[in-house]
Design a protein around this motif. Structure first.
Motif, short mmCIF file in Angstrom:
data_model
loop_
_atom_site.label_atom_id
_atom_site.label_comp_id
_atom_site.label_asym_id
_atom_site.label_seq_id
_atom_site.Cartn_x
_atom_site.Cartn_y
_atom_site.Cartn_z
N VAL A 7 0.85 -1.20 0.00
CA VAL A 7 0.00 0.00 0.00
C VAL A 7 0.87 1.24 0.00
N LEU A 8 1.91 1.27 0.82
CA LEU A 8 2.80 2.42 0.86
C LEU A 8 3.54 2.58 -0.47
N ASP A 10 2.26 1.67 -3.36
CA ASP A 10 1.24 2.19 -4.27
C ASP A 10 1.01 3.69 -4.07
N GLN A 11 1.20 4.16 -2.82
CA GLN A 11 1.05 5.59 -2.52
C GLN A 11 2.28 6.39 -2.97
N GLU A 59 -12.29 4.98 -0.49
CA GLU A 59 -10.91 5.41 -0.71
C GLU A 59 -10.42 6.17 0.51
N LEU A 60 -9.11 6.23 0.70
CA LEU A 60 -8.56 7.03 1.79
C LEU A 60 -8.93 8.50 1.63
N ASP A 61 -9.04 8.94 0.39
CA ASP A 61 -9.42 10.33 0.17
C ASP A 61 -10.83 10.61 0.69
N ARG A 76 -2.78 14.05 3.71
CA ARG A 76 -3.05 12.75 3.07
C ARG A 76 -1.92 11.76 3.31
N THR A 77 -0.67 12.22 3.37
CA THR A 77 0.44 11.31 3.63
C THR A 77 0.34 10.74 5.03
N ALA A 80 -2.24 8.05 4.98
CA ALA A 80 -1.76 6.82 4.32
C ALA A 80 -0.85 6.03 5.25
N TRP A 100 -10.64 0.49 0.49
CA TRP A 100 -10.35 0.25 1.90
C TRP A 100 -11.63 -0.13 2.62
#
Length: 191
Positions: A7-8, A10-11, A59-61, A76-77, A80, A100
């Motif tokens: 995931v990290l 992908d971010q 989504e995290l957003d 946002r970081t 994540a 998610w």
């Protein structure tokens, strides 16, 4: 843990490559751009936003948008990185289509946080989040604070009553407002 590392990656926070034996190696590609001065939500705010945005999945957003406020946008970081640790801890998962979701343990945590009494630190953080930067007035949008916290009916009133007794809030003709000591608590929540 490997899923959290993926995931990290992908971010864009980690770089991944395979070595000659087929193992995946991760390295930091860039130092996370954590923004100083951005609001950091309290535990209750965070779990309320996770439950709201990730039920059933999202989504995290979507989570970050719930937590964006007049005080500023959520980093946002930071979110994540938190999500990756919660995934490693079994509280969050990623679905097959990249969404998610809360695990059973995550849903249990969100419920436990919501039914708990309001915590001073969480309320002051929510109060700070609902105020634009530099606002030193005694105005409070109590419904917005209660909504950010996912407070049950009556919870905010009980917290306000206790805070009045402790001299952190005062009742006026215009409602309940922070005292000077309460305004310091809000400023601490903004820092």
């Amino acid at each position: 843990m490997s899923t959290a590392l993926e995931v990290l990656a992908d971010q864009g926070l980690l770089d991944r490559r395979r070595n000659a034996t087929g193992q995946t190696l991760y390295s930091l590609t860039r130092w996370p751009g954590l923004s100083a001065g951005r609001p950091v939500p309290g535990w209750r705010e965070l779990w309320h936003a996770l439950a709201a945005a990730l039920t059933p999945s999202g989504e995290l957003d979507d989570v970050a948008e719930v937590l964006d406020s007049p005080a500023g946008h959520l980093d946002r970081t930071w979110l994540a990185l938190r999500a990756a640790t919660w995934m490693a801890g079994g509280l969050l998962a990623v679905t097959g289509d990249g969404q998610w979701t809360l695990t059973a343990q995550g849903r249990h945590t969100a419920t436990a946080v919501r039914i708990a009494e309001l915590d001073d630190q969480d309320v002051w953080a929510a109060l700070a989040a609902t105020r634009p930067p530099g606002d030193d007035t005694d105005r409070v949008d109590w419904p917005a604070v209660a909504q950010r916290l996912g407070a049950r009916p009556g919870q905010m009133d009980m917290w306000m009553e206790k805070s009045c007794e402790r001299g952190l809030l005062a009742r006026t003709g215009h409602g309940t407002v922070p005292t000077i000591i309460g305004l310091r608590q809000i400023a601490a929540g903004q820092g």
